[in-house]
Design a protein around this motif. Sequence first.
Motif, PDB file in Angstrom:
ATOM      1  N   THR A 158      52.654  44.981  26.196  1.00  0.00           N
ATOM      2  CA  THR A 158      53.143  45.780  27.321  1.00  0.00           C
ATOM      3  C   THR A 158      51.984  46.143  28.221  1.00  0.00           C
ATOM      4  O   THR A 158      50.917  46.543  27.751  1.00  0.00           O
ATOM      5  N   GLU A 159      52.193  45.994  29.527  1.00  0.00           N
ATOM      6  CA  GLU A 159      51.180  46.432  30.496  1.00  0.00           C
ATOM      7  C   GLU A 159      51.872  47.186  31.614  1.00  0.00           C
ATOM      8  O   GLU A 159      53.008  46.898  31.976  1.00  0.00           O
TER       9      GLU A 159
ATOM     10  N   ASP B 104      48.723  50.728  43.412  1.00  0.00           N
ATOM     11  CA  ASP B 104      47.592  51.084  44.267  1.00  0.00           C
ATOM     12  C   ASP B 104      46.532  49.986  44.347  1.00  0.00           C
ATOM     13  O   ASP B 104      45.504  50.148  44.997  1.00  0.00           O
ATOM     14  N   GLY B 105      46.761  48.842  43.669  1.00  0.00           N
ATOM     15  CA  GLY B 105      45.823  47.728  43.729  1.00  0.00           C
ATOM     16  C   GLY B 105      44.680  47.813  42.734  1.00  0.00           C
ATOM     17  O   GLY B 105      43.860  46.905  42.658  1.00  0.00           O
ATOM     18  N   LYS B 106      44.599  48.888  41.948  1.00  0.00           N
ATOM     19  CA  LYS B 106      43.525  49.021  40.956  1.00  0.00           C
ATOM     20  C   LYS B 106      43.772  48.087  39.784  1.00  0.00           C
ATOM     21  O   LYS B 106      44.903  47.916  39.345  1.00  0.00           O
ATOM     22  N   GLU B 107      42.688  47.479  39.276  1.00  0.00           N
ATOM     23  CA  GLU B 107      42.795  46.581  38.136  1.00  0.00           C
ATOM     24  C   GLU B 107      43.133  47.347  36.862  1.00  0.00           C
ATOM     25  O   GLU B 107      42.624  48.436  36.627  1.00  0.00           O
ATOM     26  N   THR B 108      43.975  46.727  36.052  1.00  0.00           N
ATOM     27  CA  THR B 108      44.333  47.260  34.748  1.00  0.00           C
ATOM     28  C   THR B 108      43.958  46.216  33.707  1.00  0.00           C
ATOM     29  O   THR B 108      44.322  45.054  33.843  1.00  0.00           O
ATOM     30  N   LYS B 109      43.225  46.617  32.673  1.00  0.00           N
ATOM     31  CA  LYS B 109      42.866  45.696  31.596  1.00  0.00           C
ATOM     32  C   LYS B 109      43.860  45.862  30.458  1.00  0.00           C
ATOM     33  O   LYS B 109      44.172  46.980  30.053  1.00  0.00           O
ATOM     34  N   THR B 110      44.314  44.726  29.939  1.00  0.00           N
ATOM     35  CA  THR B 110      45.276  44.722  28.853  1.00  0.00           C
ATOM     36  C   THR B 110      44.740  43.835  27.734  1.00  0.00           C
ATOM     37  O   THR B 110      44.248  42.737  27.997  1.00  0.00           O
ATOM     38  N   THR B 111      44.839  44.311  26.491  1.00  0.00           N
ATOM     39  CA  THR B 111      44.445  43.493  25.346  1.00  0.00           C
ATOM     40  C   THR B 111      45.569  42.511  25.063  1.00  0.00           C
ATOM     41  O   THR B 111      46.723  42.901  24.887  1.00  0.00           O
ATOM     42  N   ILE B 112      45.195  41.236  25.029  1.00  0.00           N
ATOM     43  CA  ILE B 112      46.198  40.186  24.812  1.00  0.00           C
ATOM     44  C   ILE B 112      46.294  39.844  23.335  1.00  0.00           C
ATOM     45  O   ILE B 112      47.363  39.862  22.743  1.00  0.00           O
ATOM     46  N   PHE B 113      45.168  39.498  22.737  1.00  0.00           N
ATOM     47  CA  PHE B 113      45.157  39.080  21.342  1.00  0.00           C
ATOM     48  C   PHE B 113      43.794  39.414  20.762  1.00  0.00           C
ATOM     49  O   PHE B 113      42.773  38.961  21.289  1.00  0.00           O
TER      50      PHE B 113
ATOM     51  N   THR C 209      40.502  40.732  20.490  1.00  0.00           N
ATOM     52  CA  THR C 209      39.608  41.376  21.464  1.00  0.00           C
ATOM     53  C   THR C 209      39.706  40.732  22.850  1.00  0.00           C
ATOM     54  O   THR C 209      38.977  41.109  23.747  1.00  0.00           O
ATOM     55  N   SER C 210      40.606  39.766  23.005  1.00  0.00           N
ATOM     56  CA  SER C 210      40.779  39.115  24.310  1.00  0.00           C
ATOM     57  C   SER C 210      41.522  40.051  25.258  1.00  0.00           C
ATOM     58  O   SER C 210      42.531  40.656  24.881  1.00  0.00           O
ATOM     59  N   THR C 211      41.000  40.175  26.458  1.00  0.00           N
ATOM     60  CA  THR C 211      41.639  41.029  27.458  1.00  0.00           C
ATOM     61  C   THR C 211      41.899  40.229  28.731  1.00  0.00           C
ATOM     62  O   THR C 211      41.342  39.154  28.927  1.00  0.00           O
ATOM     63  N   ARG C 212      42.736  40.770  29.554  1.00  0.00           N
ATOM     64  CA  ARG C 212      42.966  40.200  30.878  1.00  0.00           C
ATOM     65  C   ARG C 212      43.066  41.345  31.864  1.00  0.00           C
ATOM     66  O   ARG C 212      43.454  42.464  31.514  1.00  0.00           O
ATOM     67  N   SER C 213      42.708  41.058  33.105  1.00  0.00           N
ATOM     68  CA  SER C 213      42.789  42.053  34.168  1.00  0.00           C
ATOM     69  C   SER C 213      43.879  41.644  35.150  1.00  0.00           C
ATOM     70  O   SER C 213      44.031  40.459  35.456  1.00  0.00           O
ATOM     71  N   ALA C 214      44.628  42.611  35.627  1.00  0.00           N
ATOM     72  CA  ALA C 214      45.684  42.354  36.602  1.00  0.00           C
ATOM     73  C   ALA C 214      45.803  43.563  37.516  1.00  0.00           C
ATOM     74  O   ALA C 214      45.399  44.678  37.171  1.00  0.00           O
ATOM     75  N   SER C 215      46.346  43.338  38.686  1.00  0.00           N
ATOM     76  CA  SER C 215      46.598  44.432  39.617  1.00  0.00           C
ATOM     77  C   SER C 215      47.859  44.125  40.405  1.00  0.00           C
ATOM     78  O   SER C 215      48.314  42.981  40.448  1.00  0.00           O
ATOM     79  N   ALA C 216      48.422  45.138  41.037  1.00  0.00           N
ATOM     80  CA  ALA C 216      49.640  44.973  41.850  1.00  0.00           C
ATOM     81  C   ALA C 216      49.512  45.856  43.084  1.00  0.00           C
ATOM     82  O   ALA C 216      48.977  46.964  43.021  1.00  0.00           O
ATOM     83  N   LYS C 217      49.994  45.344  44.178  1.00  0.00           N
ATOM     84  CA  LYS C 217      50.001  46.112  45.421  1.00  0.00           C
ATOM     85  C   LYS C 217      51.103  45.542  46.307  1.00  0.00           C
ATOM     86  O   LYS C 217      51.264  44.334  46.432  1.00  0.00           O
TER      87      LYS C 217
END
Length: 107
Positions: free
Chosen positions: A78-79, A84-93, A95-103
């Motif tokens: 879940t992420e 507001d366009g700020k990056e959010t880091k999410t743990t995928i598996f 220690t692997s993470t990904r960054s995403a943002s929405a605006k």
Amino acid sequence: MVTKKLLSFLIAPVILLAFTTKPDHANFSGDWKLNEGKSDLGQFAPYAPRVIKVTQVADSIIIAKTAPSMNGDDFTMTETLSYDGKETKTTIFGTSTRSASAKWSDD
């Protein structure tokens, strides 16, 4: 005569303002299920999300993806992305993470 001028003076701004409001943003809330018969996911097919649940609120969107894990159990990631366009880091598996943002775009 004065009444007609006054009436037209009061109605004109109302008509102009009626067409200057911003349109509503699309609402992406809902549940989606993978149609494996119409999907070509290549080598990652066994681990592709089978269900995606999206909940959209005023200031963010919450995306929950449920997929099979390596041991066969279901795993839900879940992420929450704020608009507001700020990056959010999410743990995928692990220690692997990904960054995403929405605006929201202007259109």
